[in-house]
Design a protein around this motif. Sequence first.
Motif, mmCIF file in Angstrom:
data_model
loop_
_atom_site.group_PDB
_atom_site.id
_atom_site.type_symbol
_atom_site.label_atom_id
_atom_site.label_comp_id
_atom_site.label_asym_id
_atom_site.label_seq_id
_atom_site.Cartn_x
_atom_site.Cartn_y
_atom_site.Cartn_z
ATOM 1 N N LEU A 206 26.386 27.251 27.697
ATOM 2 C CA LEU A 206 25.653 28.166 28.568
ATOM 3 C C LEU A 206 25.708 29.570 27.993
ATOM 4 C CD1 LEU A 206 24.206 29.025 31.156
ATOM 5 C CD2 LEU A 206 26.424 29.001 32.336
ATOM 6 N N ILE A 207 24.546 30.079 27.588
ATOM 7 C CA ILE A 207 24.447 31.434 27.027
ATOM 8 C C ILE A 207 23.859 32.331 28.099
ATOM 9 C CG2 ILE A 207 23.523 32.845 25.159
ATOM 10 C CD1 ILE A 207 23.269 30.292 23.490
ATOM 11 N N TRP A 208 24.704 33.180 28.666
ATOM 12 C CA TRP A 208 24.320 34.045 29.793
ATOM 13 C C TRP A 208 23.924 35.407 29.222
ATOM 14 C CZ3 TRP A 208 25.518 32.360 35.053
ATOM 15 C CH2 TRP A 208 25.135 33.281 36.030
ATOM 16 N N ILE A 209 22.621 35.712 29.276
ATOM 17 C CA ILE A 209 22.109 36.943 28.679
ATOM 18 C C ILE A 209 22.134 38.026 29.745
ATOM 19 C CG2 ILE A 209 20.204 37.961 27.385
ATOM 20 C CD1 ILE A 209 19.331 35.038 26.778
ATOM 21 N N SER A 210 23.130 38.890 29.661
ATOM 22 C CA SER A 210 23.369 39.872 30.718
ATOM 23 C C SER A 210 24.403 40.883 30.258
ATOM 24 C CB SER A 210 23.881 39.154 31.974
ATOM 25 O OG SER A 210 24.355 40.071 32.935
ATOM 26 N N PRO A 211 24.323 42.123 30.742
ATOM 27 C CA PRO A 211 25.406 43.074 30.480
ATOM 28 C C PRO A 211 26.649 42.743 31.291
ATOM 29 C CG PRO A 211 23.749 44.075 31.896
ATOM 30 C CD PRO A 211 23.188 42.759 31.444
ATOM 31 N N GLY A 212 26.540 41.776 32.211
ATOM 32 C CA GLY A 212 27.671 41.402 33.049
ATOM 33 C C GLY A 212 27.595 42.051 34.409
ATOM 34 N N SER A 251 28.613 35.114 26.563
ATOM 35 C CA SER A 251 27.955 36.282 27.133
ATOM 36 C C SER A 251 27.277 37.080 26.027
ATOM 37 C CB SER A 251 28.997 37.157 27.847
ATOM 38 O OG SER A 251 28.480 38.441 28.127
ATOM 39 N N VAL A 252 25.978 37.324 26.201
ATOM 40 C CA VAL A 252 25.208 38.141 25.254
ATOM 41 C C VAL A 252 24.654 39.336 26.010
ATOM 42 C CG1 VAL A 252 23.208 38.254 23.723
ATOM 43 C CG2 VAL A 252 24.608 36.178 23.788
ATOM 44 N N ASN A 301 28.162 41.828 22.066
ATOM 45 C CA ASN A 301 27.549 43.041 22.602
ATOM 46 C C ASN A 301 27.382 44.076 21.503
ATOM 47 O OD1 ASN A 301 30.157 44.262 22.283
ATOM 48 N ND2 ASN A 301 30.749 43.514 24.300
ATOM 49 N N SER A 302 26.779 45.204 21.863
ATOM 50 C CA SER A 302 26.608 46.359 20.973
ATOM 51 C C SER A 302 25.809 46.022 19.721
ATOM 52 C CB SER A 302 27.983 46.938 20.581
ATOM 53 O OG SER A 302 28.731 47.282 21.726
#
Length: 360
Positions: A206-212, A251-252, A301-302
């Motif tokens: 599961l690749i969750w594309i979100s800043p969190g 998390s991406v 991130n970044s």
Amino acid sequence: MRYSRRLALAVCTLSVSATLATAQVAAAAPKSSVPITAPVSTAGTLDLDVVVSGHNGKPISGLQQQDFTVYMDKKQQPITSFRAVEATATSAAPIETILLIDTVNTRFSNVAYERQQVDQFLKRNNGKLSQPITLVILGDKGIQITPQASRDGNQLAAFLDKAEIAIRDIGREAGFYGWTEEFQLSASGLERLAAYEQTRPGRKLLIWISPGWPLLSGPEVELSYKDQEGLFASLVGLSASLRKARITLSSVDPLGTADGVSYRTTFYEEFTKGVPSAKKMQIGNLALQVLALQSGGRVLNSNNDVAGEIATAASDADAFYILKINSPAAEHPNDYRDISVKVDKPGLTARTRTGYYAQP
């Protein structure tokens, strides 16, 4: 101003009564005060999906059982079963990749770039994907999900192009209460997706594309012990759901370097250690990035090349290992057990679930 965490307790005690459908799934605010998952004995065997990578982060194949050592609470455990898996465009590997576009925690002005980067990833290699992918969109009103997993990236891109993403009703300008609602929708969406995936075989990436979602932890946030108990019950239930569904979460961050100086990109590191009891519980222990690392996934991130970051996370499906170890019965409920896997090869590291809650 210090905030009472009674609200956080209501936010985090989730229900799994909803079932995902192929079209629109309501994401109504859960009202149940029952923990996510009733404790079930964990005695028997424990499955570990392990990805081994080198300095470049790419998964390594070709290893043997004798190359691995598994520790539970720092004590070596015998490996009772071993399987090496390599996924190719023609193989029937027991794995499915899920791309989740999170519009709850991403400002509307950034959603267009997020969708464009996902579209770019899907259309790589002329839309020929190396593994089946399911596309999920999480919004204020519910979840949209493709009817089935597909290797046709162009078909998935067309679904994304037609998907309706309304302007968010919840804004961070609403302050603390807006943040808690974002947290609630996010955690509820993850739990319901995990409950759905438990009915499906194989491993899921599961690749969750979100800043969190907001961590809601810090010096101005006070928790009573009753609040901590409720949050801890939610953590135990969610951990069990992800484990039973065989979900590895990554998390991406779609904000790239614009989010590089944000506290989100490093603050979660304070909460990555396993939580053995309610008295150690903080809301930050339920952060997206924390759950990702603890499931054996990546935190990326970044980097403005979001499509490239998605590809990096998706590469975990290319080669991995399935290890089985014994799981002794617990003497008391929610007995936290630390898990680590070592590889007897220089320069290689293994990622897998970092722990689980054993039950009597």
